[in-house]
Design an enzyme around this catalytic site. Structure first.
Site, PDB file in Angstrom:
ATOM      1  N   GLU A   7      24.600  12.402  23.238  1.00 26.70           N
ATOM      2  CA  GLU A   7      25.504  11.422  23.883  1.00 26.70           C
ATOM      3  C   GLU A   7      26.085  11.969  25.180  1.00 26.70           C
ATOM      4  OE1 GLU A   7      25.709   8.398  23.748  1.00 26.70           O
ATOM      5  OE2 GLU A   7      24.478   8.374  21.960  1.00 26.70           O
TER       6      GLU A   7
HETATM    7  C1  LIG Z   1      19.134  15.983  17.288  1.00 26.69           C
HETATM    8  C2  LIG Z   1      19.098  15.208  18.576  1.00 26.69           C
HETATM    9  C3  LIG Z   1      19.247  13.831  18.545  1.00 26.69           C
HETATM   10  C4  LIG Z   1      19.187  13.090  19.728  1.00 26.69           C
HETATM   11  N1  LIG Z   1      19.230  11.714  19.681  1.00 26.69           N
HETATM   12  C5  LIG Z   1      18.950  11.009  20.812  1.00 26.69           C
HETATM   13  C6  LIG Z   1      18.779   9.584  20.745  1.00 26.69           C
HETATM   14  O1  LIG Z   1      18.910   8.957  19.694  1.00 26.69           O
HETATM   15  N2  LIG Z   1      18.437   8.924  21.898  1.00 26.69           N
HETATM   16  C7  LIG Z   1      18.268   9.571  23.095  1.00 26.69           C
HETATM   17  O2  LIG Z   1      17.955   8.930  24.079  1.00 26.69           O
HETATM   18  N3  LIG Z   1      18.429  10.927  23.169  1.00 26.69           N
HETATM   19  C8  LIG Z   1      18.760  11.652  22.064  1.00 26.69           C
HETATM   20  N4  LIG Z   1      18.901  13.010  22.132  1.00 26.69           N
HETATM   21  C9  LIG Z   1      18.774  13.674  23.426  1.00 26.69           C
HETATM   22  C10 LIG Z   1      20.115  14.183  23.961  1.00 26.69           C
HETATM   23  O3  LIG Z   1      20.933  13.104  24.338  1.00 26.69           O
HETATM   24  C11 LIG Z   1      19.802  15.160  25.100  1.00 26.69           C
HETATM   25  O4  LIG Z   1      19.261  16.324  24.497  1.00 26.69           O
HETATM   26  C12 LIG Z   1      21.033  15.499  25.920  1.00 26.69           C
HETATM   27  O5  LIG Z   1      21.466  14.375  26.660  1.00 26.69           O
HETATM   28  C13 LIG Z   1      20.777  16.658  26.897  1.00 26.69           C
HETATM   29  O6  LIG Z   1      19.601  16.498  27.605  1.00 26.69           O
HETATM   30  P1  LIG Z   1      18.539  17.687  27.647  1.00 26.69           P
HETATM   31  O7  LIG Z   1      18.285  18.107  26.240  1.00 26.69           O
HETATM   32  O8  LIG Z   1      17.369  17.266  28.452  1.00 26.69           O
HETATM   33  O9  LIG Z   1      19.284  18.863  28.360  1.00 26.69           O
HETATM   34  P2  LIG Z   1      19.347  19.113  29.944  1.00 26.69           P
HETATM   35  O10 LIG Z   1      19.689  17.852  30.635  1.00 26.69           O
HETATM   36  O11 LIG Z   1      18.138  19.848  30.355  1.00 26.69           O
HETATM   37  O12 LIG Z   1      20.611  20.082  30.044  1.00 26.69           O
HETATM   38  C14 LIG Z   1      20.550  21.496  29.832  1.00 26.69           C
HETATM   39  C15 LIG Z   1      21.903  22.109  30.245  1.00 26.69           C
HETATM   40  O13 LIG Z   1      22.117  21.870  31.648  1.00 26.69           O
HETATM   41  C16 LIG Z   1      23.332  21.181  31.858  1.00 26.69           C
HETATM   42  N5  LIG Z   1      23.165  20.219  32.960  1.00 26.69           N
HETATM   43  C17 LIG Z   1      22.151  19.338  33.139  1.00 26.69           C
HETATM   44  N6  LIG Z   1      22.355  18.617  34.266  1.00 26.69           N
HETATM   45  C18 LIG Z   1      23.511  19.044  34.801  1.00 26.69           C
HETATM   46  C19 LIG Z   1      24.274  18.669  35.946  1.00 26.69           C
HETATM   47  N7  LIG Z   1      23.888  17.697  36.765  1.00 26.69           N
HETATM   48  N8  LIG Z   1      25.435  19.310  36.184  1.00 26.69           N
HETATM   49  C20 LIG Z   1      25.872  20.282  35.359  1.00 26.69           C
HETATM   50  N9  LIG Z   1      25.197  20.681  34.252  1.00 26.69           N
HETATM   51  C21 LIG Z   1      24.029  20.054  33.971  1.00 26.69           C
HETATM   52  C22 LIG Z   1      23.652  20.476  30.536  1.00 26.69           C
HETATM   53  O14 LIG Z   1      25.044  20.242  30.361  1.00 26.69           O
HETATM   54  C23 LIG Z   1      23.090  21.456  29.524  1.00 26.69           C
HETATM   55  O15 LIG Z   1      24.037  22.447  29.222  1.00 26.69           O
HETATM   56  C24 LIG Z   1      18.997  13.764  20.970  1.00 26.69           C
HETATM   57  C25 LIG Z   1      18.885  15.158  20.988  1.00 26.69           C
HETATM   58  C26 LIG Z   1      18.908  15.877  19.828  1.00 26.69           C
HETATM   59  C27 LIG Z   1      18.703  17.371  19.883  1.00 26.69           C
END
Ligand SMILES: Cc1cc2nc3c(=O)[nH]c(=O)nc-3n(C[C@H](O)[C@H](O)[C@H](O)COP(=O)(O)OP(=O)(O)OC[C@H]3O[C@@H](n4cnc5c(N)ncnc54)[C@H](O)[C@@H]3O)c2cc1C
Length: 585
Positions: free
Chosen positions: A438
Site C-alpha cells: 500500500e
Molecule cells: C505480500 C505482498 C502483497 C502485495 N499485494 C499487492 C497487491 O495486492 N496489489 C498490488 O498492486 N501490489 C501488491 N504488492 C506490491 C507492493 O505494493 C509493492 O511491493 C510496494 O509498493 C513497493 O514496490 P516495490 O516492491 O517495487 O519496491 P520499490 O519501489 O523498488 O522500492 C524499493 C525501496 O526504494 C524506495 N523508493 C522507491 N522509490 C522511491 C522514491 N521515489 N523516493 C524515495 N524512496 C523510494 C522504497 O520506499 C523502498 O524502500 C504486494 C507486495 C507484497 C510483498
C-alpha cells in the site's frame, strides 16, 4: 496464547480520543446510538476471537497452496470466510441501498482492527474487497454498479487491487499492462501483474480484479493509466458466474509472513485479451485507484495496530507467567519477569505505542466519516483535508509500530520468542509486510511532506498543531500530579513539530526536505499520538473509566517516547547534509 478482542479499549479510544463520541452526540450518524455501537463491537470481538483467531497458526503453517492454476486456502479458512460474510461483516459501512448496513467508517475501522488481530492473512483479503466497493461506487457506471456492487458488498465475490509489475512498484507510472478498445465499449487486456494479494483463491465463486493498464495512445506516466474491472468469470444475465475470462494466476510467492494470503503473479491475455470494463474515464485511472488506495492505506494502518495489540497481549501474559531472577525487594526466590523494571518498560512501550497508533487511525476514520456525512460544506472540506493529512501518518506510523512492538514481543519472550511454537515469531514475520505494501512507509513520508503539508497553504497542518497545543493546555490546567511531566514533555514535542513544520513549509521541495521526510513523519505521529493518549487520560479521569491505567499510559508515552521529538527535529533540520552519497562510495 490466542487473542481476546480488547473491546472496551477500542470503544474508549473511539469515543474519547478519536472524536467519535462528539460526532455521535452532534448527530453526524443520524439516530445511531451508543448501545448499537457497543453491541456491534462486542459481536465483532467475539467473531474475531472465537472464529478467526484460532485459524491463525494453521494459516501460517499450512499456507496457501498452488497447483495447476488453483489456489487452496488452509483448512477451515473457506468456512470461516463464508460465515464471516454471511454475518454481514463485509458490508458493515457500505450503503444500505446496496445491501450494506450503512454504519460509520469508524466502526468498520474498529472491526478491521479486530479481524486483523485475529489474523493478518485473513484481514488483508477483505480490506481489498472493501476498497474495491468504494472505488466502484465512486467512479463506476450504473450498469457496472448494478452487476458487481451487491455481490462485493455481501462478500459473495471478492475484489483485488492490481498495480504492481516487475518494473513498476513505487513508480506506478512505469506499468506496461496494455488495454485496447474492442469497439463495443469493452477493452482487451494483455500483460502481467505481480504480488497480487488474493489474485486467486477458493473462498468465493468469482473474483473481480481492479486493474490499472495503459491504452495504446495514452500519455506516459501516471497520467496515462486507466482502471478496468476484469472479472475472473464473466457474469451471466442472471448474475451467476459464466464463461471464464482470459486471466489466470501463474504462481504464488513463498514469503516471510502472511502465508495464508496468496500473493499471485497474474497473466492477462493468453488467448487474445481479458475482457475489461472501464471504471471512470480513460487516462483517469489513478484518481479512481486513489479512492481504493486511501481506504486500503487506513486499513493497512489498522493492521499495524492489530498486530501490535496481539503481540502485546501475548507478551503480557508470558511476562506474568515466566519466572526468572529475584526482583529488587521481592521475597520469593524467583519473580515473574514482569516484576523487573526493564521488562515493564518494554511492555509499557508496547501498550502505549499500540494505543497511540490506534487513536491516530480512529481519528483518521472519524475525519473520513465527517468528510462524507457532515451537512456543512465547510466542515466537510476541512474534514477531508484532515483525513488526507492524517492518512500517510496513520499508515506509516501504525505499521512501524506493528513491526517494533512485535519485535519487542519476541524480546519479552527471550529465546522462546525466537522459537516458532509460542507464536510471537509469527506476529513479527506477519507484521513486516505492512510497512511495505500500500505504498512503502518511505513513500508515505514523502506524500506527507510534498502533498499533504501544503494543503490549504499549510493551514491544515498548522490547525492540527494548534489542536495538539490545546490538549497540552488542558493537561496543564488539570493540574493532576498523576500526570507527572506529561504536559511539559508533550508541550516540547508540539514545539518541535511546530518548528519543523514551519521549516518544511518555508522551503521549496528539495533533497533536504525529502531526506527529512521519514523523521518528520515520526515526529508528527509522536506529538499527535501523545496528545491523543492525553485526551484519553483526561476523559478517563472525567468519566471514571480506569483513570489510573489510562493516565499512566499517557504519562509513560509522554515521558519516555515524546522526548525523541527533539532528536527528530534536529534530524530533519540539521541532518540533510549528511544524507549524502559520499559515505556509500
Ligand atoms: C505480500 C505482498 C502483497 C502485495 N499485494 C499487492 C497487491 O495486492 N496489489 C498490488 O498492486 N501490489 C501488491 N504488492 C506490491 C507492493 O505494493 C509493492 O511491493 C510496494 O509498493 C513497493 O514496490 P516495490 O516492491 O517495487 O519496491 P520499490 O519501489 O523498488 O522500492 C524499493 C525501496 O526504494 C524506495 N523508493 C522507491 N522509490 C522511491 C522514491 N521515489 N523516493 C524515495 N524512496 C523510494 C522504497 O520506499 C523502498 O524502500 C504486494 C507486495 C507484497 C510483498
Amino acid at each position: 496464547m490466542t487473542y481476546r478482542a480488547p473491546v472496551t479499549d477500542i470503544a474508549f479510544a473511539l469515543k474519547h480520543s478519536a472524536g467519535f463520541g462528539s460526532a455521535l452526540a452532534e448527530g453526524l450518524y443520524g439516530d445511531l446510538d451508543e448501545d448499537v455501537v457497543d453491541a456491534v463491537l462486542a459481536e465483532a470481538g467475539r467473531f474475531a476471537s472465537d472464529i478467526i483467531a484460532p485459524l491463525n497458526t494453521v494459516g501460517d503453517r499450512q499456507g496457501a497452496r498452488f497447483k495447476d492454476g488453483i489456489v487452496t486456502t488452509p483448512d477451515g479458512w473457506r468456512q470461516a470466510y463464508r460465515d464471516w460474510a454471511a454475518a454481514g461483516w463485509n458490508g458493515l459501512s457500505a450503503p444500505t441501498e446496496w445491501g450494506g448496513q450503512g454504519l460509520p467508517h469508524a466502526i468498520n475501522s474498529a472491526c478491521n482492527e479486530m479481524w486483523n488481530s485475529a489474523s493478518l492473512a485473513f484481514g488483508i483479503g477483505v480490506i481489498l474487497t472493501m476498497g474495491a466497493v468504494e472505488a466502484l461506487m465512486a467512479h463506476g457506471s450504473e450498469r457496472l454498479k448494478k452487476i458487481y456492487v451487491p455481490k462485493l458488498v455481501s462478500g459473495e465475490w471478492t475484489g483485488t487491487m492490481q498495480l504492481t509489475e516487475p518494473q513498476a512498484g513505487s513508480d506506478v507510472g512505469a506499468l506496461r499492462t496494455k488495454a485496447e478498445r474492442a469497439g463495443d465499449g469493452t477493452y482487451r487486456l494483455t500483460g502481467q501483474k505481480i504480488f497480487i494479494t488474493y489474485g486467486e483463491h477458493d473462498l468465493t465463486d468469482n473474483i473481480i480484479h481492479f486493474v490499472l493498464a495503459r491504452l495504446p495512445d495514452a500519455p506516459a506516466g501516471t497520467r496515462g493509466l486507466s482502471l478496468f474491472l476484469v472479472p475472473k468469470f464473466l457474469p451471466n444475465a442472471d448474475g451467476s458466474p459464466g464463461a471464464r475470462n482470459d486471466v489466470r494466476a501463474h504462481s504464488i510467492e513463498h514469503k516471510l509472513g502472511i502465508h495464508a494470503s496468496p500473493t499471485c503473479t497474474m497473466v492477462y491475455g493468453d488467448q487474445g485479451g481479458a475482457i475489461g470494463y472501464l471504471i471512470g474515464e480513460e487516462n483517469r485511472g489513478m484518481a479512481c485507484m486513489f479512492t481504493m488506495m486511501n481506504q486500503a492505506r487506513l486499513a493497512v494502518a489498522l493492521q499495524g495496530v492489530a498486530i501490535a495489540e496481539r503481540s502485546t497481549q501475548q507478551a503480557l501474559a508470558y511476562a506474568r507467567d515466566r519466572k526468572q531472577g529475584r526482583a529488587a525487594g521481592a521475597k520469593e526466590v524467583s519473580s515473574a519477569i514482569i516484576a523487573h523494571p526493564d521488562v515493564r518498560r518494554m511492555l509499557l512501550s508496547m501498550r502505549s505505542q499500540t494505543r497511540a497508533a490506534r487513536a491516530i487511525c480512529y481519528a483518521t476514520a472519524v475525519a473520513i466519516d465527517r468528510a462524507h456525512r457532515s451537512a456543512d460544506e465547510h466542515d466537510r472540506q476541512a474534514a477531508q483535508e484532515r483525513a488526507s493529512l492524517l492518512t500517510p501518518v496513520a499508515k506509516a506510523y501504525a505499521t512501524d509500530v506493528g513491526v517494533e512492538v512485535s519485535s519487542l514481543g519476541i524480546q519479552v519472550h527471550g529465546g522462546m520468542g525466537y522459537i516458532e511454537e509460542t507464536g510471537a515469531a509469527q506476529h513479527y514475520r506477519d507484521a513486516r509486510i505492512t510497512a511495505i505494501y500500500e505504498g512503502t512507509n518511505g513513500i508515505q513520508a514523502i506524500d506527507l511532506v510534498t502533498r499533504k503539508l501544503p494543503l490549504a497553504q499549510g493551514a491544515t497542518a498548522k490547525g492540527h498543531v494548534a489542536e495538539l497545543r490545546r490538549t497540552v493546555e488542558r493537561v496543564r490546567a488539570a493540574n493532576n500530579p498523576a500526570f507527572g511531566a506529561t504536559g511539559a514533555r508533550l508541550g516540547e514535542a508540539v514545539d518541535s513539530l511546530e518548528r519543523t513544520t514551519s521549516w518544511l513549509l518555508g522551503r521549496s521541495l528539495d533533497d533536504a526536505s525529502l531526506a527529512g521526510a521519514t523523521p518528520y513523519l515520526r515526529l508528527f505521529a509522536t506529538a499527535t499520538g501523545g496528545a491523543l493518549l492525553a485526551e484519553e487520560a483526561l476523559a478517563a479521569a472525567r468519566v471514571g473509566s480506569e483513570p489510573e491505567g489510562r493516565i499512566a499510559i499517557a504519562r509513560f508515552f509522554a515521558e519516555h517516547l515524546a522526548p525523541t521529538s527533539s532528536g527528530l527535529e534536529r534530524e530533519v533540520i540539521e541532518g540533510a547534509e549528511s544524507v549524502s552519497d559520499l559515505a556509500l562510495a
